[in-house]
Scaffold this motif. Sequence first.
Motif, mmCIF file in Angstrom:
data_model
loop_
_atom_site.group_PDB
_atom_site.id
_atom_site.type_symbol
_atom_site.label_atom_id
_atom_site.label_comp_id
_atom_site.label_asym_id
_atom_site.label_seq_id
_atom_site.Cartn_x
_atom_site.Cartn_y
_atom_site.Cartn_z
ATOM 1 N N ILE A 94 0.817 -1.211 0.000
ATOM 2 C CA ILE A 94 0.000 0.000 0.000
ATOM 3 C C ILE A 94 0.856 1.268 0.000
ATOM 4 O O ILE A 94 0.348 2.370 -0.109
ATOM 5 N N ASP A 130 2.337 -8.971 -0.608
ATOM 6 C CA ASP A 130 2.086 -9.478 -1.961
ATOM 7 C C ASP A 130 3.290 -9.814 -2.846
ATOM 8 O O ASP A 130 3.417 -10.934 -3.320
ATOM 9 N N CYS A 202 -2.893 -9.706 4.249
ATOM 10 C CA CYS A 202 -4.342 -9.544 4.129
ATOM 11 C C CYS A 202 -5.071 -10.834 4.523
ATOM 12 O O CYS A 202 -4.609 -11.941 4.225
HETATM 13 FE FE1 FES Z 1 0.435 -6.628 2.560
HETATM 14 FE FE2 FES Z 1 -2.192 -7.085 1.620
HETATM 15 S S1 FES Z 1 -1.136 -5.178 2.026
HETATM 16 S S2 FES Z 1 -0.591 -8.466 2.032
#
Ligand code: FES
Length: 573
Positions: A94, A130, A202
């Motif tokens: 993010i 991610d 997440c």
């Molecule tokens: Fe890090 Fe979703 S913001 S895994």
Amino acid sequence: MTEESKDASAVGLARGLTNYGDRDFSLYLRRSFARSTGLSSEMLAKPVVGIAFTPSGFNNCHRHFPELLEAVKRGVLAAGGLPLEFPTVSLGEIFLNPTSLMFRNLMSMDTEEMIRAQPMDAVVLMGGCDKTVPAQLMGALSADRPAIQLVAGPMMTGRHQGERLGACTDCRRFWARFRAGEIDRAGIERIEGRLATTAGTCAVMGTASTMACIAEALGLMLPGTAAIPAVHADRLRAAEATGTAAVALTRRPIRPSQLVTEKSVENALRVLLALGGSTNAIIHLTAIAGRAGSAITLDRLNALSATTPVLVNLKPTGTHYMEDFFAAGGVGALLAGLKPLLHLDCLTVTGETLGERLAAAGEGWVDRAVIRAPADPVEPQGGLIALFGSLAPGGAILKRSAADARLFEREGRAVVFSSLEDLSRRIDSPDLEVTAEDFLVLQNAGPTSDSGMPEAGYLPIPAKLARAGVKDMVRISDARMSGTAFGTVVLHVTPEAAAGGPLALVRDGDRIRLSVSAGRLDLLVAEEELARRRAALPPPRPVPARGYARLYRQSVLQADRGCDFDFLTAAGR
Ligand code: FES
């Protein structure tokens, strides 16, 4: 023994010496500096486990890594190794502009070169958010020193007015309700504070969780560790066990190239499909396989998708969260369900084959509300499908498990946005000519665009339609979509618009035909008209003058090649 053979057989801190033209001097110098750390000569003589350590103030998902590192080190020390952590680039999804994907290859290069350049006999890769796990696996494959992945683990869910909330499917759900006027400003601000409440990745089957499951399916992670929540004590035990396993790798080396093979990649694709996992994972798995010299074709994806059921009922496609998946049996239970479809002779990082792993685990209890039995799948076919046609000659991806099947066979009128800026300027305009039956088309959001292939393919429903209750529309772009998003969203259109693909030629009012059953995406415009439009396209944008942006633009491959850099694949240029 020659100098070369001494180098080749060196282990621990004697490995890969700094070149001063005198090997013995180099070793003496390295030992003397290493002793300044306060370690005894007995410790310095042990096999070295490097730990790629990626905490960052800009990466909330890795907030607990210092505690996790201590557990890894404990495991290494107890098994007789010397743990030495080293920093690499960290990518907080993010916090990066324009996108984290643009920097995945930078992190992979950093990881590869630091594994290769520093004296370690094995490496623990600590990642999670991610792009970090794909970057680490890509780098480790290219360096090809024994490696084992440890992930951050998912966040726990939060609560809001009696409802469970998990980043980030619920972030989008509530934002859509806010845009539709169902929630006021004060309400959305309260929700903002309740979506991401613990360390970890997440809380749904987004990209991070999908990649963690894929790493376990590839055999690059200890069995049963992909889904353990970040704050669970088992996560610390997994970290300790990972450290211990890394020391075993120093004594009985298993290289990533032995684990990532055509067969294990196919197993990973089966897992991805059965998870209803993130579309991003196709890009990452393609890039990982590419480092090992394997290619994933979208035709093969479709063949596997036709014969792999969706077994996992998790958001964004289902109803549960990662903590439920862990409690339900995790990746082991999923692999057991998929067993007849898997290549069981694939080696894993413990030295067992996948078949031996599953046999040793036996039949445990599985919560069938979360991980369905093959006879009672969530969907009979895989969650992802590749589409081809005149609008996407190189393919496009649809996450059909997260889409509205009523929109799968239809023809629509294109409403075109030429860039992200154009999209944000006009999408909510009361003057936008759009109906729920139209196809929203976004151009110039692919890998070589200035936007760096953002997760913008989940185009917002135009405000006036959202307020009228429209929840889904066909949306088409060369962008990506967050693994936590949902909708009838066609992504990764290849070649992209910025590279002159047919997507660049679509104009308002054109007709487009989508047929999921036929796997087609076609632009219904006469070839003479397309030729006229092609000739009128602006010239390619100039390559940035310097730095990583220049390297990126000159080297990045299209989505069907995993957006890796051409010179980093196994084939190289
Ligand atoms: Fe890090 Fe979703 S913001 S895994």
